[in-house]
Design a protein around this motif. Structure first.
Motif, PDB file in Angstrom:
ATOM      1  N   PRO A  56       1.229  -1.556  -0.132  1.00  0.00           N
ATOM      2  CA  PRO A  56       0.331  -0.312  -0.350  1.00  0.00           C
ATOM      3  C   PRO A  56       0.911   1.632   0.161  1.00  0.00           C
ATOM      4  O   PRO A  56       0.514   2.012  -0.356  1.00  0.00           O
ATOM      5  N   PHE A  57       2.586   1.353   0.305  1.00  0.00           N
ATOM      6  CA  PHE A  57       2.903   2.189   0.197  1.00  0.00           C
ATOM      7  C   PHE A  57       3.570   2.267  -1.335  1.00  0.00           C
ATOM      8  O   PHE A  57       4.620   3.379  -1.489  1.00  0.00           O
ATOM      9  N   ASP A  58       3.019   2.393  -2.133  1.00  0.00           N
ATOM     10  CA  ASP A  58       3.512   1.912  -3.293  1.00  0.00           C
ATOM     11  C   ASP A  58       2.779   3.371  -4.012  1.00  0.00           C
ATOM     12  O   ASP A  58       1.649   3.487  -3.832  1.00  0.00           O
ATOM     13  N   GLY A  59       3.516   3.912  -5.002  1.00  0.00           N
ATOM     14  CA  GLY A  59       3.013   4.716  -5.572  1.00  0.00           C
ATOM     15  C   GLY A  59       2.291   5.698  -4.832  1.00  0.00           C
ATOM     16  O   GLY A  59       1.094   6.352  -5.338  1.00  0.00           O
ATOM     17  N   LEU A  60       2.478   6.365  -3.818  1.00  0.00           N
ATOM     18  CA  LEU A  60       2.292   7.571  -2.937  1.00  0.00           C
ATOM     19  C   LEU A  60       2.515   8.759  -3.512  1.00  0.00           C
ATOM     20  O   LEU A  60       3.780   8.914  -3.719  1.00  0.00           O
ATOM     21  N   THR A  61       1.236   9.466  -3.273  1.00  0.00           N
ATOM     22  CA  THR A  61       1.460  11.160  -4.570  1.00  0.00           C
ATOM     23  C   THR A  61       0.927  11.507  -3.093  1.00  0.00           C
ATOM     24  O   THR A  61       1.457  12.703  -2.859  1.00  0.00           O
ATOM     25  N   GLN A 117       9.754   5.661  -1.482  1.00  0.00           N
ATOM     26  CA  GLN A 117       8.328   5.352  -1.241  1.00  0.00           C
ATOM     27  C   GLN A 117       8.184   6.768  -0.588  1.00  0.00           C
ATOM     28  O   GLN A 117       7.311   8.009  -1.130  1.00  0.00           O
ATOM     29  N   LYS A 118       9.036   7.470   0.751  1.00  0.00           N
ATOM     30  CA  LYS A 118       9.297   8.812   0.509  1.00  0.00           C
ATOM     31  C   LYS A 118       9.506  10.022  -0.479  1.00  0.00           C
ATOM     32  O   LYS A 118       8.795  10.921  -0.643  1.00  0.00           O
ATOM     33  N   ALA A 119      10.503   9.633  -0.877  1.00  0.00           N
ATOM     34  CA  ALA A 119      10.415  10.613  -2.585  1.00  0.00           C
ATOM     35  C   ALA A 119       9.228  10.925  -3.262  1.00  0.00           C
ATOM     36  O   ALA A 119       9.695  12.637  -3.839  1.00  0.00           O
ATOM     37  N   SER A 120       8.682   9.997  -3.676  1.00  0.00           N
ATOM     38  CA  SER A 120       6.985   9.873  -4.456  1.00  0.00           C
ATOM     39  C   SER A 120       6.042  10.673  -3.525  1.00  0.00           C
ATOM     40  O   SER A 120       5.343  11.151  -4.935  1.00  0.00           O
ATOM     41  N   ILE A 121       5.574  11.079  -2.363  1.00  0.00           N
ATOM     42  CA  ILE A 121       5.250  11.511  -1.961  1.00  0.00           C
ATOM     43  C   ILE A 121       5.662  13.355  -2.133  1.00  0.00           C
ATOM     44  O   ILE A 121       6.045  14.413  -2.189  1.00  0.00           O
ATOM     45  N   LYS A 122       4.181  14.040  -2.738  1.00  0.00           N
ATOM     46  CA  LYS A 122       4.380  14.993  -2.683  1.00  0.00           C
ATOM     47  C   LYS A 122       3.127  16.451  -2.655  1.00  0.00           C
ATOM     48  O   LYS A 122       3.705  17.401  -1.984  1.00  0.00           O
ATOM     49  N   VAL A 123       2.336  15.658  -1.462  1.00  0.00           N
ATOM     50  CA  VAL A 123       1.421  16.562  -0.199  1.00  0.00           C
ATOM     51  C   VAL A 123       1.542  15.795   0.066  1.00  0.00           C
ATOM     52  O   VAL A 123       0.907  14.915   0.398  1.00  0.00           O
ATOM     53  N   VAL A 124       1.352  16.723   1.796  1.00  0.00           N
ATOM     54  CA  VAL A 124       0.612  15.833   2.844  1.00  0.00           C
ATOM     55  C   VAL A 124      -0.549  16.782   3.755  1.00  0.00           C
ATOM     56  O   VAL A 124      -0.069  18.016   3.444  1.00  0.00           O
TER      57      VAL A 124
END
Length: 281
Positions: free
Chosen positions: A153-158, A208-215
């Motif tokens: 579930p953590f793959d491809g998180l944006t 996976q951390k680097a793929s996150i763009k918005v929090v």
């Protein structure tokens, strides 16, 4: 008749040989006993899962509880041949209808696990005629199978969102992280604060951390500090609910402050005096 039971069982890689009703004083209820065998060429090692040559027929037979047919309890009976695996040695062949070491078929376990999503364990154990502990073990096995077959579930998180909520009348908190793109919960943990949110980021790889763009989340400082440390390039977005709540609170504060100012007090006094003079005696 056997072909009908093949369709009713809906178990892949299995052939029905004989069917009989066993009504013995040693059993609490009559049982529909179905003798089955694996299809030719379907022998696999129960440890590595690879196709292997048969070694022998094994010793004795084994039984698996299957889903009931109406009011009849169903048991599948089959011999357990062994295979000669170059990697694992001589081991029992795997059966496609059940997990290794389980006394229940996959269909029975899937039904039991689904019922536990809509009812408590005691109710399900009574309905399925299994013990309370067995129902819990079945649910864990099904959850492990689903977890192993599902993508991470953590793959491809944006875009993710984080918030804490309380239950048990506000005495216990839980932190929840959601995936905004796929609209589902991806992580939850008891408690709240920086230490708890750090546990989520420890589960993620650097990619996976680097793929996150918005929090997204409220204005809690522990969210800001975690995002700055683990996802420095992610954009921090405040949720609309808290923005509207803060704006409303600020307007109320300004309005209350204006009501206590001398000019406003004089205006309110004149207004009240005029209203009193217009009131008939």
């Amino acid at each position: 008749m056997n072909s009908i039971f093949n369709q009713l069982l809906n178990v892949k890689g299995t052939v029905v040989e004989t069917v009989r009703v066993v009504d013995s004083p040693l059993r609490p209820v009559p049982v529909l006993e179905i003798h089955v065998r694996p299809r030719a060429g379907m022998l696999r090692c129960s440890r590595c899962g690879r196709r292997r040559r048969g070694y022998d027929r094994g010793g004795g037979v084994r039984r698996w509880r299957h889903q009931d047919f109406g009011c009849w309890r169903v048991e599948l009976v089959s011999g357990m041949p062994r295979v000669d695996c170059p990697k694992c040695g001589v081991v029992v062949a795997s059966v496609p209808r059940a997990e290794p070491g389980s006394r229940f078929t996959r269909g029975f376990e899937a039904e039991c696990a689904w019922l536990m999503t809509v009812a408590d364990r005691k109710t399900v154990s009574g309905f399925m005629h299994v013990t309370w502990r067995t129902a819990g073990d079945i649910a864990r096995r099904v959850a492990d199978r689903l977890r192993a077959s599902m993508p991470c579930p953590f793959d491809g998180l944006t875009a993710i969102g984080v918030d804490e909520t309380s239950y048990r009348k506000g005495h216990t908190y839980v932190t929840v992280v959601v995936d905004h793109e796929r609209h589902r919960v991806i992580w939850a943990h008891d408690g709240y604060g920086r230490e708890v949110f750090d546990l989520f980021f420890r589960r993620l790889t650097d990619e996976q951390k680097a793929s996150i763009k918005v929090v997204t989340g409220d204005g809690a400082r522990w969210i800001d500090s975690c995002v700055a440390e683990h996802c420095p390039n992610a954009e921090r977005v405040l949720d609309g609910f808290h923005i509207v709540s803060w704006m409303t609170g600020a307007l109320d504060t300004v309005a209350n402050a204006c009501g206590t100012m001398p000019g406003a007090a004089a205006t309110n006094g004149r207004r009240n005096a005029c209203a009193a003079s217009n009131t008939p005696s």
